[in-house]
Structures are given as structure tokens and as C-alpha cells.
Design a protein around this motif. Structure first.
Motif, PDB file in Angstrom:
ATOM      1  N   GLU A 183       0.827  -1.211   0.000  1.00  0.00           N
ATOM      2  CA  GLU A 183       0.000   0.000   0.000  1.00  0.00           C
ATOM      3  C   GLU A 183       0.856   1.253   0.000  1.00  0.00           C
ATOM      4  O   GLU A 183       0.486   2.263  -0.544  1.00  0.00           O
ATOM      5  N   HIS A 184       2.018   1.182   0.656  1.00  0.00           N
ATOM      6  CA  HIS A 184       2.863   2.366   0.842  1.00  0.00           C
ATOM      7  C   HIS A 184       2.034   3.510   1.390  1.00  0.00           C
ATOM      8  O   HIS A 184       2.135   4.654   0.912  1.00  0.00           O
ATOM      9  N   ALA A 185       1.182   3.193   2.355  1.00  0.00           N
ATOM     10  CA  ALA A 185       0.247   4.190   2.880  1.00  0.00           C
ATOM     11  C   ALA A 185       0.994   5.411   3.395  1.00  0.00           C
ATOM     12  O   ALA A 185       1.899   5.299   4.217  1.00  0.00           O
ATOM     13  N   GLY A 186       0.601   6.551   2.884  1.00  0.00           N
ATOM     14  CA  GLY A 186       1.171   7.818   3.345  1.00  0.00           C
ATOM     15  C   GLY A 186       2.498   8.174   2.721  1.00  0.00           C
ATOM     16  O   GLY A 186       3.073   9.212   3.050  1.00  0.00           O
ATOM     17  N   ARG A 194       6.830  19.096  10.718  1.00  0.00           N
ATOM     18  CA  ARG A 194       5.715  18.483   9.990  1.00  0.00           C
ATOM     19  C   ARG A 194       4.542  18.130  10.896  1.00  0.00           C
ATOM     20  O   ARG A 194       3.388  18.286  10.512  1.00  0.00           O
ATOM     21  N   LYS A 231       0.796  19.511  10.544  1.00  0.00           N
ATOM     22  CA  LYS A 231      -0.434  18.710  10.392  1.00  0.00           C
ATOM     23  C   LYS A 231      -1.550  19.287  11.256  1.00  0.00           C
ATOM     24  O   LYS A 231      -2.705  19.360  10.842  1.00  0.00           O
ATOM     25  N   ILE A 255      -2.793  22.413   9.643  1.00  0.00           N
ATOM     26  CA  ILE A 255      -3.672  22.106   8.503  1.00  0.00           C
ATOM     27  C   ILE A 255      -5.036  21.639   9.009  1.00  0.00           C
ATOM     28  O   ILE A 255      -6.073  22.053   8.487  1.00  0.00           O
ATOM     29  N   VAL A 273      -4.331  17.196   0.313  1.00  0.00           N
ATOM     30  CA  VAL A 273      -2.925  17.057   0.676  1.00  0.00           C
ATOM     31  C   VAL A 273      -2.791  16.599   2.134  1.00  0.00           C
ATOM     32  O   VAL A 273      -1.845  15.881   2.489  1.00  0.00           O
ATOM     33  N   PHE A 274      -3.770  16.985   2.939  1.00  0.00           N
ATOM     34  CA  PHE A 274      -3.737  16.552   4.347  1.00  0.00           C
ATOM     35  C   PHE A 274      -3.906  15.033   4.449  1.00  0.00           C
ATOM     36  O   PHE A 274      -3.185  14.363   5.193  1.00  0.00           O
ATOM     37  N   CYS A 296      -3.101  12.950   2.223  1.00  0.00           N
ATOM     38  CA  CYS A 296      -1.848  12.358   1.730  1.00  0.00           C
ATOM     39  C   CYS A 296      -0.779  12.317   2.819  1.00  0.00           C
ATOM     40  O   CYS A 296       0.108  11.466   2.800  1.00  0.00           O
ATOM     41  N   MET A 297      -0.860  13.247   3.733  1.00  0.00           N
ATOM     42  CA  MET A 297       0.156  13.302   4.799  1.00  0.00           C
ATOM     43  C   MET A 297      -0.104  12.275   5.895  1.00  0.00           C
ATOM     44  O   MET A 297       0.754  12.038   6.736  1.00  0.00           O
ATOM     45  N   LEU A 298      -1.292  11.719   5.898  1.00  0.00           N
ATOM     46  CA  LEU A 298      -1.615  10.722   6.925  1.00  0.00           C
ATOM     47  C   LEU A 298      -1.313   9.324   6.390  1.00  0.00           C
ATOM     48  O   LEU A 298      -1.438   9.075   5.188  1.00  0.00           O
ATOM     49  N   PRO A 299      -0.935   8.422   7.252  1.00  0.00           N
ATOM     50  CA  PRO A 299      -0.617   7.057   6.765  1.00  0.00           C
ATOM     51  C   PRO A 299      -1.868   6.231   6.500  1.00  0.00           C
ATOM     52  O   PRO A 299      -2.094   5.192   7.095  1.00  0.00           O
ATOM     53  N   VAL A 300      -2.713   6.749   5.627  1.00  0.00           N
ATOM     54  CA  VAL A 300      -3.962   6.039   5.334  1.00  0.00           C
ATOM     55  C   VAL A 300      -4.130   5.735   3.848  1.00  0.00           C
ATOM     56  O   VAL A 300      -4.674   4.688   3.490  1.00  0.00           O
ATOM     57  N   ALA A 301      -3.660   6.651   3.016  1.00  0.00           N
ATOM     58  CA  ALA A 301      -3.921   6.489   1.579  1.00  0.00           C
ATOM     59  C   ALA A 301      -2.870   5.596   0.931  1.00  0.00           C
ATOM     60  O   ALA A 301      -1.669   5.757   1.167  1.00  0.00           O
ATOM     61  N   SER A 302      -3.358   4.667   0.126  1.00  0.00           N
ATOM     62  CA  SER A 302      -2.425   3.817  -0.620  1.00  0.00           C
ATOM     63  C   SER A 302      -1.847   4.615  -1.784  1.00  0.00           C
ATOM     64  O   SER A 302      -2.292   5.728  -2.056  1.00  0.00           O
ATOM     65  N   THR A 303      -0.893   4.028  -2.469  1.00  0.00           N
ATOM     66  CA  THR A 303      -0.263   4.741  -3.593  1.00  0.00           C
ATOM     67  C   THR A 303      -1.304   5.120  -4.639  1.00  0.00           C
ATOM     68  O   THR A 303      -1.316   6.250  -5.135  1.00  0.00           O
ATOM     69  N   GLU A 304      -2.205   4.193  -4.929  1.00  0.00           N
ATOM     70  CA  GLU A 304      -3.216   4.455  -5.956  1.00  0.00           C
ATOM     71  C   GLU A 304      -4.136   5.594  -5.509  1.00  0.00           C
ATOM     72  O   GLU A 304      -4.442   6.505  -6.277  1.00  0.00           O
ATOM     73  N   MET A 310      -3.406   7.814  -3.402  1.00  0.00           N
ATOM     74  CA  MET A 310      -2.617   9.033  -3.332  1.00  0.00           C
ATOM     75  C   MET A 310      -2.504   9.702  -4.703  1.00  0.00           C
ATOM     76  O   MET A 310      -2.553  10.916  -4.808  1.00  0.00           O
ATOM     77  N   HIS A 311      -2.369   8.882  -5.721  1.00  0.00           N
ATOM     78  CA  HIS A 311      -2.338   9.432  -7.078  1.00  0.00           C
ATOM     79  C   HIS A 311      -3.633  10.186  -7.365  1.00  0.00           C
ATOM     80  O   HIS A 311      -3.624  11.280  -7.922  1.00  0.00           O
TER      81      HIS A 311
END
Lengths: 748, 148
Positions: A429-432, A711, A715, A718, B95-96, B98-106, B108-109
Motif C-alpha cells: 500500500e505504501h500508505a502515506g 511536519r 499537520k 492544517i 494534501v492533508f 496524503c500526509m496521513l498514513p492512510v492512503a495507498s499509492t493508488e 494518493m495518485h
């Protein structure tokens, strides 16, 4: 008396004995033609892999083919239990398998004309511990590597030096391109090669081919079942110059009596007395069935064990070679995979190396798709560069025809064979993780190689250090290789790499530095260097005499053993050793340079190590360091690096799993870990950071780190900003709704 | 005081959006934001996430508490303001996440694409807002200087 008749077909001196017929030397072209015709016709040339048209029959089943086969010698004579000649892989395996096509594969084709050099890989490092030589060589064109042909190192010497790690064929079979033909791009054929082989025998050492025979591609090196092939027996045979006998030795088909190395240079191979000295095989009769066949216990897909013979590596820390048990090996292997699951090949033996862009050299779309899905990205995420072949037929449009497209494809749009998940690979997933990382970093940067400890550590490899051979290793043996070095590759991405600094004796002519033939250097420097075992141990860090120890440690402590020294004492001794070493190094190297200049009648002789160039000072007796900028080819002394891919670590051990600050903060592995030149010489360059290796300024790294330092706070800022804007939006919507209601009420 | 604060925020908004747009222009030609460009983009975004909500609060205060809205100039400013808030919110939220460890690469794109569209859409919104605000000021100043 048939010793190595096949060879003598190619290397006649006065006459040629071939299958009991004798040809005068002037008929040599005919012999060559006949032999090549045999190779081409009897063995067959097939490059298209079209089974129906090929003369090679195939089983076409997943089952293992039982190989109860007849063995043939180099003269194409059937071998029996009573034979004394070694078996020939070409004559034996080549009867049913397309040897000619196979011989163009990655493991064998380094020197062939028109061969793609591919991505740079580990060079052959010619190591001579007594002269402080670690010289990276390659027949492939790569920055910083020296071509053996340019240095005068003959193919025979290369084969003798590195044959234990060459599966045979190519240079080891003495197929040498003629001068100027390396890059002509013309299709190679066996006839040309063999003519050239004959032409290449003007080197006195090359005359040894007539005695040693050649290293034909030994199929069993890779295709023998695990624990069947004795690699050390093969290496011993090659060390003994018994090249043609090595395949027989490796399979332990019998015992081999005699060493070619004991036969003097210049001996006439046609002389019966010399022939009597050539090795003889005594076959193990138990290996022969009643029908005369021999069971070859082999497998289609090479086992990991075969790959490890040449592709093992060990890490070295300050205490020596690290224990195996603290390492987990490659995560793919631990999951039960085999090397050959990803590193596959067809009959052409162009084994998939697995780097991105490798498939570009192929025109066949199905090959491209297959190769693309065997890279890290292709297998786990999907192909990186999308071509028409990767798009499902129902989704392909005119805009997709032509060059590779920089487009994002959904899983439904991607053609099924191009999709990720091959062999059940998990999709990360490479999450984040911002996508920009995939533009700047290779997968291996975060996932592969030894875990950095703030500085690049020592590495030992099978190629360079002969891992697999039973020896006493301390981890300090030459060549000194370090890893991981986070450098940039040609595609602009950061890759973990291994690195070595060339160390050699050379001459400078008109500002160009050229290494002296490393095979000659020991003889040239022996008298002046007077090193018996190790250049480093005897010249750079010499053992202190009892008197010197007394001066350093005092009368009482000088007699205690080394492991009983206190840290302070050890430091004192090391410092004294360094001083003594510098004096000795200066003295001996200066004397050797004087000797080399005289012997070679060279304008200037130099010794290179760890990025430094040592030359004679104006007084002609002492050493001084030469500025590399004085050279036209300063890259000759610079660090040579090549990407490493294994061992792949599990996701939990990847860089960045701990968050952004794992890399974007002071002291991070990928920016601030350091490396220092290493080599046999006494000097080391100052430590530099990985960012500097890549040409990134320290200020830029600092700026990024400071940005990421705030950062977390950012956050919250933001989040607060989003909250305020949402409330604003709600108020706006409420006001709008209220106005609409009021307007409606006013109307009614 | 509120006017001064609002003007400072407006200036900050214009400056940050200008920098953000300029640094994001290479994306239109298929390039990726990286290196120093990304660094400047990120720095400018810090200004935006501060001034945009501040401006929103000040604008709400002026509009609802003081009640300064007048005529068609106010309409133009209104539209510009709300368009700026909506596009700005969308750009910041994407963008927020994206900064959290929740979105996968897809994911995120996708988020980055939305971020880019919202960001570029913010340019006309801010222009409209500025144009409306200037027009409102002129209208007010003309009325205050007209006798009777």
C-alpha cells in the motif's frame, strides 16, 4: 593418445591430430570450417526457439526428463568406463540442446560482438594480495572498469584467474573477438570466433590453451541437482590449469591424475612426452550402466545452491565476518521462492536480471510483458512504463499506439498478463508515502541490502573473495568492498550499491594512467616489495617487533598476548603500527616505482589505492601524492560502484517504515550515512555523506530536514485550517439556505 | 484593524497562490514536483493554510457582524470568496489526507490529481475574489466622496 584433441583441432603448432587423422597446419582453415560446421550442424543453430523447425526434440512436459545418456569426449568419441579423456559438455549436452544459442546467454556473452552490455554489474576484480592489487575488470563497457584486452591480460589468464566462477563458454572457451570487432554489432557466428581464437595465440600464455583445453559451457554447473555437483573440485581443476577436465571433475565422474600447471610454458603439445604428462581420467565404473550410459542427475530450473556458488555475499563489521544466524536472507527465499522464479530465461539463456527498463531491448510484446512483471515494480504494483502490450484489448485506443505512455491504468484496463500479483506477490500500500518517492528511489533503496549502521560496511562476495572455498577468512582480505552506498544510477534514481576503489600499479604516459598487466605485477615487484603473503599485513600494518612493543607498552606488558591488551594499549600499538607502516610503505613502494620505471622504461610509474595516486617525489627516493586532476583519465582511480538487489528485506525492515523522519532528519541513513575509501594503501579519503556522493548539497538536506522537523505541528495547523474552513463553509451554506427560505416566505 | 488584517491576509493569499501556481506549472507538462520546486511549494502552502482560514474568519466578521456588503460588487466578491474557500478547502484536505498514513499509492495518485485540479481552480477563484474586493472598495469610496 587423445588428450585434448578437440583443442588441437583449433591450435595446431606443426600438425593437427584430430580423430586419428593428421592435418598439416596449412589445412587449418578447412579444419576450422569442418569443426564449425560440426558445431552448427551437429549441434544446430536455432535462435527463434521454434520447436517444430528445430532439429532439437523436446519433451514439452513439466515432468523431469531422465537423463541416462552417453558421454562424449572432446573428439566426439563415446566415453566408456575405460576411457581416459574428459567428457565434453558441448559434445554430450550439445547433441540434444542448442549449445550455440545458449552460448549467447548473459553468463557467457560478455565479450561477444554486438552484445548488449546491459546494466553494470559486479566486475571481475583481479586481486593480488602480495602486491596490493584490486583491479576491477570487465569485457563489458562500463565507467571506471578496465578491459582486460587493453591491459594485455589474455583470455587464458582471465580464465585461470576467474574460471572457478565462470560457467564456461565465451572468454573461457577462448572465443575472442578480433581487434576492432567488439562493437560492430554484427551477428556473431562460431566460425568467426574460432578463426579469431587461432589468431589470438600470439600471447605466450595463450599457448597454454593447447595444454589446458578450454572451459566449455558446463551445463551441470547450474542444472545439476543440489549436492550433485562438486564446485570445489571444479575450481581445483581450474587452478591446476586442467580446464578441459573441470566438468568431469565437477561431476566426480572419476579421478583425474595430472596437472597441466606442472607442464612448462612453451612445451609442444604434440610431443608425446608432453602428452604423457597431460591429465588422465580414471572413470568410476559404477557410474556407467550396463548399456554404457551415465545417469546425469539434473533439473530444469537451477537450484538456489547453484546460484549461491557465484552469488553469495557476507557482511563484514569491525569484528570481522558477521555471523550468518543474525541475518534473515532474502525475504523471497524465506517465503519459499527460488532464485530462478524471478531470474528466468528461455533457451537463449538471457536470464532476466529484473531491473526496470530491461525489457526495452526486446521487440516481442509477450517477452516485454513477461519481463516487466518480473521486476519488483511489475510484480508487486504493475508495470511502470505502460506500452500498448500492457493495456487490455478492449481498452486500447489510438492514443496508446506508439511510444510508451506515461498513463495510469486501473486494474481493469491493464491486460491480465501485465497485472501485478505474479506468483501471489502482495501489493504494497505504501500508505502515506508520497508518490514522488517512486520517482527518486529504486525499490531496493528502502528494501534491499545490508541495514546501514551510519556508515557503509565491508562486504565479501563470491566473485571477489571466493566464498564457497574452504579457507580462513578474517573479512579484511582484498578486495575491500563496501555497501550500501546510496548513489544515483543512470535513470536518476537512488540505488543501494556496492563499491570498490581500484588499487593497482600503473604507468602514466602523456597524462593517461594505465594499469600494468596484473598478471605480471608480482614478478615485476617481487624483489623490491619483498612481500611474502600480504601487502597490507606486511607493509601497511606490520607486526611490531618485541623491541618496538617494549617501547610502546613497556617491559612488563609487552609480553602479554594481544587479546589481553587494554583498549588503550591496543590503540597505542595500532598507532605505532601505523607509523611503522607509513615508513615501510613509503620506502618499499618508492623502491618499487623506481624498479618499474627502469624495467618498463616508463616515463612515470605510480601506485594507486583508495583514490590516491602515489608517485616518486623529485628526490627520486620518497613518495608523494599526485593530484588526480593531473590525469586525463582521473576516473581510473575513482570509486567503482554497481547496484545491489539482494537480500531483499521484509516490509517491516524497510527504510521509512518508521515515518518521514526516518529519512528526513539529521543522521538519516539515506542522506547522512557516510562512506570512506578503502583499499590496501595506508590512506583513506575523508568520510563523505551519501548526499554528497549524489551531489546533493548539505544545505538542501538541512533545509528539508528542518521542514520535516515541523511536519507534526504543520499537520495540526492544517487540521485547524480545515476545521475553520469547514465551519466557514457551513455558515455560508446556512446563510444561503436562510436567504432562500426568507425569499420564499417573502414571495408567499 | 480588521481591514488591515484582512488586507494583509489578502496579500498573503495572493502571494502564496501565485507561488504555488508557478511551482506547480511543470505538472501541466507531465513533470513531477520534486527538489527545490517542491520545497518552495511546500513552504508557500504553509502560508496558504494560515491565511485562508484567517481571511475566511475576517470576511465572515465583516460581512455578518459589520454588514458591509453592498450591491453587485458584493456579489462578485461573494462568489470569488466562496469559490476560493471551496477550492482551497479541497486542495488542503487532499494534501492533508496524503500526509496521513492512510492512503495507498493508488489513492494518493487520485488525491494528488484532485489537489492539482483544485489548486489550479483556485487561481480564477482568487482573481474573482480580488477583483470583487477592489470593485467593492471603489464603489464604497465613490459613494463616500459623492456629495449628498
Amino acid at each position: 593418445m587423445l588428450t585434448s584433441p578437440f583443442l588441437r583441432c583449433f591450435f595446431p603448432s606443426r600438425s593437427v591430430s584430430c580423430s586419428k587423422r593428421r592435418f598439416p597446419a596449412k589445412k587449418l582453415p578447412f579444419v576450422i570450417f569442418q569443426s564449425v560446421a560440426f558445431v552448427c550442424v551437429a549441434v544446430g543453430i536455432s535462435t527463434d526457439g521454434d520447436a517444430a523447425d528445430s532439429r532439437f526434440s523436446r519433451a514439452d512436459s513439466d515432468t523431469r526428463m531422465m537423463h541416462h545418456i552417453d558421454l562424449y569426449d572432446y573428439d566426439n568419441k563415446k566415453i566408456t568406463a575405460e576411457s581416459e579423456t574428459p567428457y565434453s559438455p558441448l559434445m554430450t549436452c550439445g547433441r540434444c540442446h542448442d549449445y550455440e544459442t545458449i552460448s549467447h546467454g548473459w553468463h557467457f556473452n560478455a565479450f561477444l560482438p554486438g552484445t548488449n552490455d546491459g546494466r553494470r554489474g559486479e566486475p571481475w576484480i583481479w586481486t593480488e594480495p602480495r602486491t596490493g592489487t584490486q583491479l576491477p575488470l570487465s569485457y563489458r563497457d562500463s565507467k571506471g572498469l578496465f578491459n582486460p584486452n587493453d591491459l594485455g591480460v589474455s583470455p587464458w589468464e582471465m580464465t585461470h584467474q576467474f574460471g572457478g566462477r565462470i560457467p564456461g563458454g565465451g572468454v573461457a572457451a577462448n572465443q575472442t573477438p578480433a581487434v576492432g570487432e567488439e562493437d560492430n554489432g554484427e551477428e556473431d557466428n562460431g566460425e568467426e570466433n574460432n578463426e579469431e581464437s587461432v589468431a589470438a595465440v600470439d600471447d605466450p600464455r595463450s599457448e597454454r590453451w593447447k595444454l589446458s583445453g578450454v572451459l566449455q559451457i558446463d551445463c551441470m554447473v547450474c542444472h545439476a541437482s543440489p549436492s550433485v555437483y562438486d564446485f570445489n573440485a571444479r575450481r581445483d581443476a581450474i587452478d591446476d590449469e586442467n580446464f578441459a577436465w573441470s566438468a568431469t571433475a565437477g561431476l566426480r565422474l572419476g579421478t583425474i591424475d595430472g596437472n597441466v600447471s606442472r607442464i612448462k610454458d612453451g612445451s609442444d603439445p604434440d610431443d608425446e612426452a608432453i602428452q604423457a604428462k597431460l591429465p588422465k581420467v580414471t572413470y568410476d565404473a559404477r557410474r556407467f550402466s550396463p548399456d554404457g550410459t551415465v545417469f546425469m542427475d539434473l533439473i530444469r530450473h537451477p537450484s538456489n545452491n547453484a546460484c549461491f556458488q557465484c552469488h553469495s555475499q557476507r557482511t563484514v563489521d569491525e569484528h570481522g565476518i558477521e555471523s550468518r544466524w543474525i541475518h534473515d536472507q532474502d525475504v523471497h527465499l524465506r517465503a519459499g521462492m527460488q532464485c530462478s522464479d524471478c531470474h528466468r530465461n528461455g533457451i537463449d539463456h538471457n536470464i532476466v536480471r529484473g531491473f526496470e527498463g530491461e525489457s526495452d531491448q526486446y521487440d516481442d510484446p509477450s517477452v516485454r510483458v513477461a519481463m516487466d512483471t518480473l521486476t519488483c515494480v511489475g510484480c508487486h504494483i504493475g508495470p511502470e512504463h505502460i506500452g500498448p502490450e500492457h493495456i487490455g484489448p478492449e481498452h486500447i485506443g489510438p492514443e496508446h499506439i506508439g511510444n510508451d505512455q506515461e498513463v495510469e491504468l486501473s486494474i481493469r484496463e491493464t491486460a491480465i498478463p501485465s497485472r501485478a500479483g505474479r506468483l501471489g506477490s502482495p501489493m504494497p500500500e505504501h500508505a502515506g508515502l508520497p508518490a514522488v518517492h517512486f520517482e527518486r528511489l529504486a525499490c531496493t533503496a528502502c528494501h534491499s541490502g545490508p541495514i546501514s549502521r551510519g556508515e557503509a560496511i565491508g562486504m565479501m562476495t563470491s566473485f571477489a573473495h571466493g566464498l564457497g572455498v574452504k579457507e580462513h577468512r578474517s573479512g579484511q582480505e582484498l578486495p575491500r568492498i563496501i555497501a550500501p552506498v546510496y548513489g544515483l544510477d543512470d535513470d536518476g534514481k537512488i540505488y543501494p550499491q556496492r563499491a570498490v576503489w581500484p588499487a593497482f600499479w600503473g604507468t602514466v604516459v602523456d597524462g593517461a594512467l594505465t594499469p600494468i598487466d596484473p598478471s605480471m605485477i608480482y614478478d615485476l615487484t617481487r624483489k623490491s616489495l619483498r612481500v611474502r603473503k600480504g601487502f597490507v599485513e606486511e607493509l601497511v600494518t606490520p607486526q611490531l617487533s618485541r623491541t618496538e612493543l617494549k617501547e610502546v607498552l613497556g617491559e612488563e606488558r609487552s609480553s602479554v598476548r594481544e587479546h589481553e591488551w587494554t583498549d588503550e594499549e591496543a590503540t597505542k600499538v595500532a598507532a605505532a603500527q601505523k607509523v611503522a607502516g607509513e615508513k615501510l610503505f613509503n620506502e618499499k613502494v618508492a623502491a618499487t616505482l623506481v624498479g618499474l620505471q627502469d624495467t618498463l622504461e616508463a616515463e612515470q610509474a605510480v601506485y594507486v589505492s583508495s583514490g590516491f595516486i602515489y608517485r616518486l617525489a623529485a628526490d627520486g627516493e620518497s613518495l608523494e601524492k599526485m593530484d588526480a586532476n593531473e590525469l586525463k583519465n582521473s576516473e581510473a582511480v575513482e570509486m567503482v560502484s554497481w547496484p545491489l538487489a539482494h537480500s531483499v528485506r521484509p516490509a517491516g525492515w524497510s527504510l521509512g517504515v518508521g515515518g518521514c523522519l526516518e529519512c528526513h532528519s539529521d543522521g538519516s541513513v539515506i542522506f547522512d550515512s557516510t562512506l570512506q575509501s578503502v583499499g590496501p594503501g595506508p590512506d583513506q579519503t575523508p568520510a563523505i555523506t551519501m548526499a554528497e556522493v549524489r551531489g546533493t548539497s548539505a544545505n538542501q538536506v538541512l533545509l528539508w530536514n528542518q521542514l520535516f522537523g515541523g511536519r507534526k505541528l504543520f499537520k495540526f495547523l492544517i487540521a485547524g485550517s480545515i476545521g475553520v474552513l469547514c465551519v466557514t463553509l457551513l455558515i455560508g451554506i446556512g446563510t444561503l439556505a436562510s436567504n432562500l427560505v426568507n425569499r420564499r416566505n417573502n414571495v408567499t | 484593524m480588521i481591514k488591515l488584517a484582512e488586507r494583509i491576509c489578502l496579500l498573503g493569499l495572493v502571494a502564496s497562490v501565485a507561488v504555488l501556481t508557478l511551482t506547480a506549472l511543470p505538472v501541466l507538462w507531465g513533470s513531477h514536483l520534486m527538489g527545490n520546486t517542491l520545497l518552495v511549494h511546500m513552504m508557500a502552502s504553509g502560508v496558504l493554510v494560515f491565511v485562508l482560514p484567517a481571511l475566511a474568519v475576517l470576511w465572515l466578521m465583516r460581512t455578518f457582524c459589520i454588514g458591509e456588503a453592498v450591491g453587485s460588487a458584493s456579489q462578485l466578491e461573494n462568489i470569488g470568496f466562496w469559490a476560493t474557500v471551496v477550492t482551497g478547502l479541497l486542495a488542503i484536505v487532499t494534501v492533508f489526507v496524503c500526509m496521513l498514513p492512510v492512503a495507498s499509492t493508488e489513492s494518493m495518485h487520485l488525491l494528488v490529481s484532485i489537489h492539482a485540479y483544485a489548486g489550479f481552480a483556485m487561481v480564477p477563484a482568487v482573481l474573482l475574489f480580488i477583483f470583487g474586493a477592489i470593485r467593492l472598495r471603489r464603489t464604497k469610496s465613490m459613494r463616500s466622496t459623492t456629495p449628498g
